[in-house]
Design an enzyme around this catalytic site. Structure first.
Site, PDB file in Angstrom:
ATOM      1  CE1 TYR A 213      29.958  17.798  12.433  1.00 46.55           C
ATOM      2  CE2 TYR A 213      29.400  17.410  14.729  1.00 46.55           C
ATOM      3  CZ  TYR A 213      29.080  17.916  13.492  1.00 46.55           C
ATOM      4  OH  TYR A 213      27.874  18.557  13.307  1.00 46.55           O
TER       5      TYR A 213
ATOM      6  CB  THR B  87      27.334  20.477  16.621  1.00 46.99           C
ATOM      7  OG1 THR B  87      27.079  19.233  17.250  1.00 46.99           O
ATOM      8  CG2 THR B  87      28.843  20.723  16.634  1.00 46.99           C
TER       9      THR B  87
ATOM     10  N   GLY C 127      21.283  19.904   1.969  1.00 46.31           N
ATOM     11  CA  GLY C 127      21.328  19.086   3.185  1.00 46.31           C
ATOM     12  C   GLY C 127      19.963  19.113   3.863  1.00 46.31           C
ATOM     13  CD  GLN C 128      18.918  16.185   8.816  1.00 45.88           C
ATOM     14  OE1 GLN C 128      17.793  15.702   8.864  1.00 45.88           O
ATOM     15  NE2 GLN C 128      19.850  15.862   9.674  1.00 45.88           N
ATOM     16  CG  LEU C 129      19.238  23.656   8.830  1.00 41.48           C
ATOM     17  CD1 LEU C 129      17.895  23.638   9.552  1.00 41.48           C
ATOM     18  CD2 LEU C 129      20.333  24.164   9.770  1.00 41.48           C
TER      19      LEU C 129
ATOM     20  CB  ALA D 268      28.531  21.018   8.282  1.00 40.03           C
ATOM     21  CE1 TYR D 269      34.364  14.784   5.421  1.00 44.80           C
ATOM     22  CE2 TYR D 269      33.774  14.204   7.661  1.00 44.80           C
ATOM     23  CZ  TYR D 269      34.321  13.863   6.446  1.00 44.80           C
ATOM     24  OH  TYR D 269      34.824  12.600   6.252  1.00 44.80           O
ATOM     25  CB  THR D 270      27.189  16.276   8.884  1.00 40.15           C
ATOM     26  OG1 THR D 270      26.866  15.704   7.612  1.00 40.15           O
ATOM     27  CG2 THR D 270      26.850  17.738   8.885  1.00 40.15           C
TER      28      THR D 270
ATOM     29  CB  ILE E   8      31.938  26.664   2.214  1.00 38.13           C
ATOM     30  CG1 ILE E   8      32.138  25.349   2.986  1.00 38.13           C
ATOM     31  CG2 ILE E   8      30.473  26.901   1.941  1.00 38.13           C
ATOM     32  CD1 ILE E   8      31.572  25.413   4.398  1.00 38.13           C
TER      33      ILE E   8
HETATM   34  N1  LIG Z   1      22.807  16.262  11.793  1.00 36.71           N
HETATM   35  C1  LIG Z   1      22.893  16.506  13.090  1.00 36.71           C
HETATM   36  O1  LIG Z   1      22.516  15.663  13.939  1.00 36.71           O
HETATM   37  C2  LIG Z   1      23.410  17.808  13.576  1.00 36.71           C
HETATM   38  C3  LIG Z   1      23.459  18.055  14.956  1.00 36.71           C
HETATM   39  C4  LIG Z   1      23.919  19.279  15.408  1.00 36.71           C
HETATM   40  C5  LIG Z   1      24.348  20.239  14.508  1.00 36.71           C
HETATM   41  N2  LIG Z   1      24.322  19.960  13.168  1.00 36.71           N
HETATM   42  C6  LIG Z   1      24.786  21.001  12.253  1.00 36.71           C
HETATM   43  O2  LIG Z   1      23.663  21.435  11.524  1.00 36.71           O
HETATM   44  C7  LIG Z   1      24.081  21.860  10.219  1.00 36.71           C
HETATM   45  C8  LIG Z   1      23.229  21.196   9.164  1.00 36.71           C
HETATM   46  O3  LIG Z   1      23.385  19.798   9.285  1.00 36.71           O
HETATM   47  P1  LIG Z   1      22.577  18.768   8.377  1.00 36.71           P
HETATM   48  O4  LIG Z   1      22.170  17.658   9.270  1.00 36.71           O
HETATM   49  O5  LIG Z   1      21.557  19.496   7.574  1.00 36.71           O
HETATM   50  O6  LIG Z   1      23.752  18.251   7.445  1.00 36.71           O
HETATM   51  P2  LIG Z   1      23.683  17.451   6.053  1.00 36.71           P
HETATM   52  O7  LIG Z   1      22.307  16.962   5.816  1.00 36.71           O
HETATM   53  O8  LIG Z   1      24.819  16.500   6.102  1.00 36.71           O
HETATM   54  O9  LIG Z   1      23.977  18.588   5.001  1.00 36.71           O
HETATM   55  C9  LIG Z   1      25.230  19.188   4.882  1.00 36.71           C
HETATM   56  C10 LIG Z   1      25.317  19.768   3.504  1.00 36.71           C
HETATM   57  O10 LIG Z   1      26.581  20.422   3.369  1.00 36.71           O
HETATM   58  C11 LIG Z   1      27.050  20.154   2.061  1.00 36.71           C
HETATM   59  N3  LIG Z   1      28.491  20.326   1.984  1.00 36.71           N
HETATM   60  C12 LIG Z   1      29.470  19.524   2.445  1.00 36.71           C
HETATM   61  N4  LIG Z   1      30.675  20.023   2.129  1.00 36.71           N
HETATM   62  C13 LIG Z   1      30.451  21.180   1.448  1.00 36.71           C
HETATM   63  C14 LIG Z   1      31.280  22.138   0.851  1.00 36.71           C
HETATM   64  N5  LIG Z   1      32.621  22.011   0.876  1.00 36.71           N
HETATM   65  N6  LIG Z   1      30.720  23.209   0.226  1.00 36.71           N
HETATM   66  C15 LIG Z   1      29.374  23.334   0.181  1.00 36.71           C
HETATM   67  N7  LIG Z   1      28.529  22.451   0.722  1.00 36.71           N
HETATM   68  C16 LIG Z   1      29.059  21.376   1.349  1.00 36.71           C
HETATM   69  C17 LIG Z   1      26.639  18.716   1.811  1.00 36.71           C
HETATM   70  O11 LIG Z   1      26.678  18.450   0.435  1.00 36.71           O
HETATM   71  P3  LIG Z   1      26.950  16.945  -0.073  1.00 36.71           P
HETATM   72  O12 LIG Z   1      25.773  16.150   0.399  1.00 36.71           O
HETATM   73  O13 LIG Z   1      27.067  17.115  -1.538  1.00 36.71           O
HETATM   74  O14 LIG Z   1      28.214  16.516   0.606  1.00 36.71           O
HETATM   75  C18 LIG Z   1      25.227  18.727   2.388  1.00 36.71           C
HETATM   76  O15 LIG Z   1      24.292  19.129   1.420  1.00 36.71           O
HETATM   77  C19 LIG Z   1      25.568  21.546  10.122  1.00 36.71           C
HETATM   78  O16 LIG Z   1      26.294  22.703  10.453  1.00 36.71           O
HETATM   79  C20 LIG Z   1      25.787  20.518  11.220  1.00 36.71           C
HETATM   80  O17 LIG Z   1      27.110  20.555  11.688  1.00 36.71           O
HETATM   81  C21 LIG Z   1      23.849  18.789  12.686  1.00 36.71           C
END
Ligand SMILES: NC(=O)c1ccc[n+]([C@@H]2O[C@H](COP(=O)([O-])OP(=O)(O)OC[C@H]3O[C@@H](n4cnc5c(N)ncnc54)[C@H](OP(=O)(O)O)[C@@H]3O)[C@@H](O)[C@H]2O)c1
Length: 304
Positions: free
Chosen positions: A136, A112, A17-19, A71-73, A45
């Site tokens: 979410y 979040t 994911g991006q983080l 996460a399911y984002t 997970i």
């Molecule tokens: N994006 C935002 O604006 C934002 C804001 C506040 C907080 N956050 C939090 O920051 C964290 C990182 O977010 P991000 O933006 O980096 O999210 P992201 O780019 O959507 O990455 C999430 C990753 O989790 C993986 N994933 C999903 N279901 C999974 C599972 N069952 N087992 C293992 N991996 C799984 C996804 O894989 P696939 O791609 O294969 O599904 C993806 O690689 C998350 O906890 C999110 O809730 C995000």
């Protein structure tokens, strides 16, 4: 603060994911870190005990910190896929925390600003009462609870907001894409938050992990880290367009003019004071993150 040079293992879950990718980039150049990144194909997970099973195949004598970036984002899709969102964000986080407990690891759970309902009028501190508006937000709040409950100070809930990075799809990326095909973009101005550049958050996470291993626990159960200052999505879109040199007009609209499946908080600015006072970690102004983003993608374009 004297961050030691004791070597640690940092295990990143959801590493594609991006983080996750931002953390990998920081770890790859860090002399004190042995990095282990696990993507969804390597570790899902939703499976109880998956981390313990995996670690049995990769033993290490190094003290380890698990960072859950998985996460399911999809905030809107979660409204109609509640079961899936709970399985990942709530129960999945709980399974990881349980594995961390059983394997004597520390854990950082990313959460979040969407656990809050937007009724605040000044930057939100860690002890403010969550009241999520969306599925979410509810699932992430339950994930937080599971980690705190199981791990105490061996776990850290780190809330962030409006994350973007040079990797994957995010708001800034989408604005740049749309700017290439549109003369005008209509963007919401009545939701206020703090854009956070994921590579900056990743540096903070690595520092927290290093200090936690040295001290044997975290200094708090919950911390906030978000780009300093506040803006609307409209402001962020305008800054993205201006810094990118696009010739696109950005027009402010209201949330009511752009209905979405999930409700979002009108105000979700996180206060990062506690992480500053406890760890000396001071997030940069959000606009600096955006400038760094453009420097990064500029470097990439030059090296392609
Ligand atoms: N994006 C935002 O604006 C934002 C804001 C506040 C907080 N956050 C939090 O920051 C964290 C990182 O977010 P991000 O933006 O980096 O999210 P992201 O780019 O959507 O990455 C999430 C990753 O989790 C993986 N994933 C999903 N279901 C999974 C599972 N069952 N087992 C293992 N991996 C799984 C996804 O894989 P696939 O791609 O294969 O599904 C993806 O690689 C998350 O906890 C999110 O809730 C995000």
């Amino acid at each position: 603060m004297g961050i030691g040079h004791r070597k640690i293992r940092l295990i990143s879950i959801g590493s594609k994911g991006q983080l996750g990718r931002s953390i990998e980039a920081v770890c790859r150049t860090h002399p004190s870190i042995e990095y282990l990144g696990l993507d969804r194909a390597q570790l899902d997970i939703r499976e109880q005990g998956a981390l313990e099973s995996y670690l049995r195949t990769r033993p290490s004598s190094l003290p380890s910190v698990v960072v859950n970036c998985a996460a399911y984002t999809s905030v809107d899709a979660a409204e109609s896929h509640e079961g899936e969102a709970y399985a990942v964000n709530a129960y999945g986080a709980g399974y990881l925390a349980y594995s961390a407990l059983m394997s004597d690891l520390m854990m950082i759970q990313i959460s979040t600003d969407y656990v809050f309902d937007g009724s605040a009028t000044s930057p939100i501190a860690e002890d403010a009462e969550p009241s999520p508006l969306s599925v979410y937000g509810e699932t992430k709040y339950m994930g937080e609870y599971n980690v705190r409950h199981l791990l105490g100070l061996r776990g850290l809930v780190l809330r962030t907001s409006w994350l973007y990075s040079p990797y994957g799809v995010n708001f800034v990326h989408r604005m740049r894409e749309l700017a290439q095909g549109h003369k005008q973009l209509r963007i919401v101005r009545d939701q206020i938050g703090s854009p956070t550049y994921a590579p900056h958050l990743a540096e903070a996470i690595v520092r927290l992990a290093l200090v936690a291993v040295q001290e044997g626990c975290f200094r708090a159960q919950t911390l906030h880290y978000a780009g300093a200052g506040a803006c609307s999505w409209y402001d962020l879109a305008r800054a993205t367009i201006e810094l990118g040199g696009y010739d696109t007009e950005v027009v402010p609209i209201t949330t009511a003019e752009y209905p979405t499946a999930a409700r979002r908080p009108a105000y979700s600015v996180l206060s990062s004071e506690r992480i500053g006072s406890l760890y000396g970690i001071e997030p940069q102004p959000w606009i600096e993150g955006l400038r760094e983003y453009y420097r990064h993608i500029g470097r990439d374009q030059h090296t392609q």
